[in-house]
Design a protein around this motif. Structure first.
Motif, PDB file in Angstrom:
ATOM      1  N   SER A   5      37.376  32.952  48.156  1.00 47.52           N
ATOM      2  CA  SER A   5      38.472  33.274  49.075  1.00 47.52           C
ATOM      3  C   SER A   5      38.717  34.776  49.094  1.00 47.52           C
ATOM      4  O   SER A   5      38.618  35.437  48.048  1.00 47.52           O
ATOM      5  N   GLY A   6      39.039  35.295  50.254  1.00 50.60           N
ATOM      6  CA  GLY A   6      39.339  36.711  50.379  1.00 50.60           C
ATOM      7  C   GLY A   6      40.070  36.982  51.678  1.00 50.60           C
ATOM      8  O   GLY A   6      40.273  36.090  52.499  1.00 50.60           O
ATOM      9  N   ILE A   7      40.472  38.243  51.863  1.00 50.82           N
ATOM     10  CA  ILE A   7      41.164  38.685  53.073  1.00 50.82           C
ATOM     11  C   ILE A   7      40.235  39.600  53.864  1.00 50.82           C
ATOM     12  O   ILE A   7      39.884  40.698  53.407  1.00 50.82           O
ATOM     13  N   PHE A  17      39.579  38.961  44.965  1.00 52.56           N
ATOM     14  CA  PHE A  17      39.909  39.029  43.545  1.00 52.56           C
ATOM     15  C   PHE A  17      38.735  38.486  42.756  1.00 52.56           C
ATOM     16  O   PHE A  17      38.307  37.355  42.957  1.00 52.56           O
ATOM     17  N   ASN A  18      38.195  39.313  41.849  1.00 52.45           N
ATOM     18  CA  ASN A  18      36.937  39.000  41.192  1.00 52.45           C
ATOM     19  C   ASN A  18      37.109  38.934  39.680  1.00 52.45           C
ATOM     20  O   ASN A  18      37.797  39.760  39.086  1.00 52.45           O
ATOM     21  N   GLY A  19      36.449  37.942  39.049  1.00 49.56           N
ATOM     22  CA  GLY A  19      36.515  37.812  37.600  1.00 49.56           C
ATOM     23  C   GLY A  19      35.737  38.884  36.859  1.00 49.56           C
ATOM     24  O   GLY A  19      36.038  39.203  35.719  1.00 49.56           O
ATOM     25  N   GLY A  20      34.742  39.448  37.500  1.00 54.68           N
ATOM     26  CA  GLY A  20      33.985  40.531  36.874  1.00 54.68           C
ATOM     27  C   GLY A  20      32.838  40.042  36.030  1.00 54.68           C
ATOM     28  O   GLY A  20      32.950  39.055  35.312  1.00 54.68           O
ATOM     29  N   GLY A  21      31.716  40.742  36.095  1.00 53.17           N
ATOM     30  CA  GLY A  21      30.541  40.364  35.311  1.00 53.17           C
ATOM     31  C   GLY A  21      30.607  40.829  33.880  1.00 53.17           C
ATOM     32  O   GLY A  21      29.837  40.390  33.037  1.00 53.17           O
ATOM     33  N   GLY A  22      31.559  41.715  33.581  1.00 55.96           N
ATOM     34  CA  GLY A  22      31.627  42.252  32.225  1.00 55.96           C
ATOM     35  C   GLY A  22      32.578  41.503  31.329  1.00 55.96           C
ATOM     36  O   GLY A  22      32.883  41.952  30.223  1.00 55.96           O
ATOM     37  N   PHE A 136      44.997  34.728  45.005  1.00 51.35           N
ATOM     38  CA  PHE A 136      45.142  36.072  45.569  1.00 51.35           C
ATOM     39  C   PHE A 136      45.261  36.025  47.090  1.00 51.35           C
ATOM     40  O   PHE A 136      46.172  36.618  47.680  1.00 51.35           O
ATOM     41  N   ALA A 137      44.343  35.304  47.730  1.00 50.06           N
ATOM     42  CA  ALA A 137      44.342  35.246  49.196  1.00 50.06           C
ATOM     43  C   ALA A 137      45.611  34.586  49.730  1.00 50.06           C
ATOM     44  O   ALA A 137      46.211  35.062  50.705  1.00 50.06           O
ATOM     45  N   ILE A 138      46.036  33.511  49.079  1.00 49.59           N
ATOM     46  CA  ILE A 138      47.246  32.820  49.532  1.00 49.59           C
ATOM     47  C   ILE A 138      48.478  33.695  49.328  1.00 49.59           C
ATOM     48  O   ILE A 138      49.375  33.730  50.175  1.00 49.59           O
ATOM     49  N   GLY A 155      49.824  30.528  42.707  1.00 51.58           N
ATOM     50  CA  GLY A 155      49.847  29.664  43.874  1.00 51.58           C
ATOM     51  C   GLY A 155      49.838  28.200  43.550  1.00 51.58           C
ATOM     52  O   GLY A 155      50.271  27.387  44.339  1.00 51.58           O
ATOM     53  N   GLY A 156      49.351  27.858  42.396  1.00 48.70           N
ATOM     54  CA  GLY A 156      49.256  26.453  42.019  1.00 48.70           C
ATOM     55  C   GLY A 156      48.074  25.740  42.637  1.00 48.70           C
ATOM     56  O   GLY A 156      47.799  24.596  42.300  1.00 48.70           O
TER      57      GLY A 156
END
Length: 206
Positions: A5-7, A17-22, A136-138, A155-156
């Motif tokens: 999901s994104g804007i 919103f990204n969890g990140g590879g590191g 994040f998107a919501i 957001g739940g």
């Protein structure tokens, strides 16, 4: 197909919103580890860094990617998330995570929130269940958060992939859909509109 999901802000750019590879393995939950094995990182399909985005493989938090990187080179499909749907329409959807009963704010307000969160990386720490790309998107679309802390459980929506939701989906589709509706930010009684400036201030303190 992989789902994220994104804007979309125009000019083939997506804020998400990204969890990140590191992320350190020791800090990941069991579901994080499963998700990281099954889901490609945005832009992770490029053998070389993207000429538009650069190397984003280790970035985490709120980031901006070109549309191709966000779609992982075609491994994800575009789906327009629906807002202001009725409970009946919500329950009729064959797939979860495609709509909410909550109304969306105007585009200029949505873009403002997303850009502020990008500039200040102000959406807190990523968590696969409690604070993820869909939350994040919501939030950007509605400014709705759930609970008192304005930090986790925003957001739940992601709670529908919890163990209870998974079991109900396997054994009772009707119960599964009802569970999804109770987790929707549009119907939760503890959901409240939180200005992005306040959210950023709270995120920086935690």
């Amino acid at each position: 197909m992989i789902h994220g999901s994104g804007i979309y802000i125009g000019d083939e750019k997506v804020i998400h919103f990204n969890g990140g590879g590191g992320q350190k393995t020791g800090t990941q939950t069991f579901l994080d580890k499963i998700t990281n094995r099954l889901v490609l990182k945005h832009g992770g399909n490029h053998k070389q860094p993207c000429p538009k985005c650069g190397d984003q493989s280790n970035l985490e938090g709120v980031i901006s990617s070109c549309l191709d990187c966000f779609l992982a080179g075609g491994n994800m499909c575009i789906y327009l998330f629906e807002y202001s749907v009725s409970p009946a329409v919500f329950l009729s959807k064959p797939r979860r995570g495609t709509c909410t009963t909550a109304p969306s704010d105007p585009c200029d307000v949505v873009f403002y929130r997303a850009k502020i969160l990008l500039l200040l990386n102000g959406f807190g720490a990523y968590h696969v269940l409690e604070n993820n790309c869909e939350d994040f998107a919501i939030y950007c679309k509605t400014s709705l958060l759930v609970g008192k802390n304005d930090v986790l459980g925003r957001g739940g929506q992601a709670h529908v992939v919890s163990v209870v939701g998974f079991i109900s989906q396997l054994f009772n589709p009707i119960l599964s859909k009802a569970f999804s509706l109770t987790a929707d930010v549009g119907v939760k009684k503890d959901a409240m509109k939180v200005p992005v400036e306040r959210l950023v201030a709270r995120s920086k303190k935690t």
